[in-house]
Design an enzyme around this catalytic site. Structure first.
Site, PDB file in Angstrom:
ATOM      1  N   SER A  72       0.799  -1.231   0.000  1.00 58.44           N
ATOM      2  CA  SER A  72       0.000   0.000   0.000  1.00 58.44           C
ATOM      3  C   SER A  72       0.826   1.273   0.000  1.00 58.44           C
ATOM      4  CB  SER A  72      -0.922   0.022   1.207  1.00 58.44           C
ATOM      5  OG  SER A  72      -1.998  -0.825   0.968  1.00 58.44           O
ATOM      6  N   LYS A  75       0.370   3.434  -2.906  1.00 64.73           N
ATOM      7  CA  LYS A  75      -0.877   4.172  -3.172  1.00 64.73           C
ATOM      8  C   LYS A  75      -0.702   5.681  -3.312  1.00 64.73           C
ATOM      9  CE  LYS A  75      -3.740   0.580  -1.072  1.00 64.73           C
ATOM     10  NZ  LYS A  75      -4.419   0.148   0.181  1.00 64.73           N
ATOM     11  N   TYR A 197      -3.372  -3.412 -10.396  1.00 63.89           N
ATOM     12  CA  TYR A 197      -3.259  -3.093  -8.961  1.00 63.89           C
ATOM     13  C   TYR A 197      -2.401  -4.136  -8.224  1.00 63.89           C
ATOM     14  CZ  TYR A 197      -4.542  -2.719  -4.048  1.00 63.89           C
ATOM     15  OH  TYR A 197      -4.484  -2.634  -2.683  1.00 63.89           O
TER      16      TYR A 197
HETATM   17  N1  GLU Z   1      -1.775  -5.592  -1.731  1.00 64.90           N
HETATM   18  C1  GLU Z   1      -2.422  -5.380  -0.482  1.00 64.90           C
HETATM   19  C2  GLU Z   1      -3.892  -5.607  -0.596  1.00 64.90           C
HETATM   20  O1  GLU Z   1      -4.497  -5.135  -1.502  1.00 64.90           O
HETATM   21  C3  GLU Z   1      -2.149  -4.018   0.016  1.00 64.90           C
HETATM   22  C4  GLU Z   1      -2.716  -3.755   1.370  1.00 64.90           C
HETATM   23  C5  GLU Z   1      -1.817  -2.952   2.230  1.00 64.90           C
HETATM   24  O2  GLU Z   1      -0.609  -2.905   2.022  1.00 64.90           O
HETATM   25  O3  GLU Z   1      -2.337  -2.326   3.159  1.00 64.90           O
HETATM   26  O4  GLU Z   1      -4.492  -6.287   0.194  1.00 64.90           O
END
Ligand code: GLU
Length: 600
Positions: A72, A75, A197
């Protein structure tokens, strides 16, 4: 591969990061994420802490170069790319900017619009990923990988095993994506969008990368390592704002309250932090607490924020505006001490022994860090590092810590750090010596250097022994010296005004021992605005005592001065005209003892 890099050896800032990391190394609790099976295979003891300053210098402690998936922490950067490609207005029609107060994988969408709450939770991130420019999923992913690489200032790659693991087990993200597709906030082929994603979350980075990536946001979008603009300043600002309010999922409010820096965590155990205008931080430690944030990562950020006074909301009304510190070319810089010729020659022959570093404004982390860099790049010949704090307002605790560590570090390299500080903040910085102005600081460095060379700058130079009169025979020299009057001053005595009157009567001053100084303000305990000083062997003319500037001439030690009046000069001229011609050049050329080899 595990390695325990501790930053450049002895570097004070890496040393501070080291302290933080060591103090938390044994902190237990939490477990690596297991809902993505591949992530659970990580070594839970890995722990790295990196910091990138806005001049691109990266400091680190621990496992700063071990790769892990960005998860994440991608993001904010993909949000930045979406903003760059679509603009804020369009992005906001598809994803909100409100903290959800819910977990990272929250399934709630805004009633009516179907928008996910913000780009920092999974749902919002799946949308921003879909908004990045590119006609095909491959093109969009290429744009994302190139963008993340530009933020990191190096080409990044995907961990295919983690990607496959995420894809195989990502049903909850799949459910979110279909819900959003149904609500209209996610368009295009759902599986394609999810694929981009999952790949984006599986990009491999290191702690150092995270520090550089966040420093790029902190620098308003220009990567401080590569110098490349990655996103526009306003987009960097938008991203930091959303990180500040939503970056730590359902712990975001408390994070802002206690840590007060925009941050983003990921389930691999990474936390990225950006302090606007100051630096970026990357932390990596896999065990997570129940909200999905790294246990040690959180603790490290708390410590850094507390110890370094980094909270964004800390009201810091500037006393003086910070300016970049400057290291001055030492060659033309000399204290305002009148020195005999041999001392001047020795100082001129070694202009690189003393380095002056001028700091201005309030000293914060960034200005202190720049000073550390300047100190690191000091030429090997430097033996004294004079920090001029004369124009410094407040010294933040973190800056004082760093300067104190710098003093110790320099001592280990046989360099003495001295301070010039009218506010006498020696207790904060603990340099070896402190002086109320740069002139005195330099004077002390020069004296110490001369002493090292075997020249004692405080040793008396009696008039009868000096070469003020040229190389005349000792008897004549003694006779000439007799034409001078003797003025004895005790330490602290002043030669009271009117200086004008002194000027009319005395045509030459010669300091045999002790020290004279001209200070504009002698009312203070430590007289300020010292114009010059003069030690043994110095010859001064009335021009050195300007009536307006020099309020008083002060003895800074028990001092013996020899003075020659106008009528004394007439008598001397009759006695030895050549010696007087020599004498009249003395204040320009300086005197020396006759038995020393001629250094000029
Ligand atoms: N790839 C993870 C998911 O989508 C990222 C979540 C995270 O790092 O908080 O569940």
């Amino acid at each position: 591969m595990r390695h325990d890099q501790e930053g450049p050896p002895g570097d004070p800032l890496s040393g501070l990061l080291d302290q933080v990391r060591r103090s938390l190394r044994d902190l237990g609790g939490g477990a690596p994420a297991s809902y993505i099976p591949e992530l659970s295979r990580v070594d839970p003891d890995l722990f790295g802490l990196s910091l990138c300053a806005l001049d691109g210098q990266v400091y680190g402690s621990g496992d700063t170069q071990v790769p892990f998936t960005v998860q994440s922490v991608s993001k904010p950067f993909v949000f930045a790319l979406a903003l760059a490609d679509r603009g804020l207005e369009e992005v906001l029609t598809r994803v909100g900017a409100e903290p959800s107060g819910e977990a990272f994988n929250s399934i709630r969408l805004e009633p009516g619009t179907g928008r996910p709450p913000n780009p920092m939770v999974n749902a919002g991130a799946i949308v921003t990923t879909s908004l990045v420019a590119g006609d095909t999923p491959e093109a969009r992913f290429d744009r994302i990988l190139d963008g993340l690489s530009a933020f990191a200032a190096r080409p990044l790659a995907v961990d295919e095993a983690v990607y496959a693991s995420e894809r195989a087990t990502g049903d909850r993200n799949r459910a979110l994506a279909y819900l959003m597709h149904n609500a209209g906030s996610l368009t295009g082929d759902v599986e394609d969008q999810l694929d981009v994603y999952f790949r984006q979350c599986s990009v491999l980075v290191t702690c150092d990368d995270l520090a550089v990536m966040h420093a790029t946001l902190a620098a308003g979008g220009v990567n401080p390592v590569s110098g490349t603009r990655v996103v526009a300043p306003r987009h960097a600002q938008h991203v930091l704002a959303v990180m500040a309010t939503c970056g730590m999922y359902d712990a975001s409010g408390q994070w802002m309250l206690q840590v007060g820096m925009p941050a983003k965590s990921g389930v691999s155990g990474a936390i990225g932090v950006a302090l606007p205008g100051q630096f970026g931080i990357g932390v990596f430690s896999p065990p997570l607490e129940e909200k999905g944030n790294s246990v040690r990562g959180i603790a490290a950020c708390h410590l850094l924020s507390d110890q370094f006074g980094l909270h964004l909301m800390r009201a810091s009304v500037p006393e003086r505006r910070p300016m970049p510190p400057r290291s001055l070319d030492p060659a033309p810089l000399r204290s305002l001490r009148h020195r005999p010729r041999d001392q001047r020659a020795a100082l001129e022959a070694h202009p690189d022994r003393i380095r002056v570093h001028v700091m201005q404004g309030d000293l914060d982390f960034a200005t202190a860090e720049q000073t550390l860099r300047a100190a690191r790049e000091l030429p090997a010949a430097v033996g004294w590092f004079a920090l001029d704090l004369t124009r410094v307002g407040r010294i933040e605790p973190v800056a004082a810590d760093l300067l104190r560590a710098l003093g110790e570090n320099l001592r280990g390299r046989d360099v003495r750090m001295v301070l010039a500080d009218p506010d006498q903040r020696q207790a904060m910085v603990h340099a070896a010596d402190e002086f109320p102005d740069l002139g005195r600081a330099l004077e002390s460095c020069e004296d110490a250097f001369l002493t090292d060379l075997g020249i004692d700058p405080a040793a008396p130079v009696p008039l009868a022994d000096c070469d003020l009169f040229g190389r005349v025979d000792p008897d004549l020299r003694a006779a000439l010296a007799d034409a001078f009057d003797t003025l004895r001053l005790a330490d602290g005595d002043s030669v009271a005004p009117p200086a004008r009157q002194l000027r009319e009567r005395i045509v030459l001053w010669y300091v045999e021992s002790g020290r004279l100084a001209v200070c504009a303000d002698t009312a203070k305990a430590v007289p300020a605005l010292r114009t010059w000083s003069a030690g043994p062997g110095a010859a001064l003319t009335p021009a050195d005592f300007p009536a307006r500037i020099a309020r008083r001439v002060l003895a800074e030690r028990d001092t013996v001065c020899r003075t020659l009046t106008a009528s004394g000069l007439v008598r001397l001229r009759a006695l030895a005209p050549e010696a007087v011609a020599h004498l009249e050049r003395a204040p320009l050329e300086g005197a020396d003892t006759v038995d020393r080899p001629d250094a000029g």
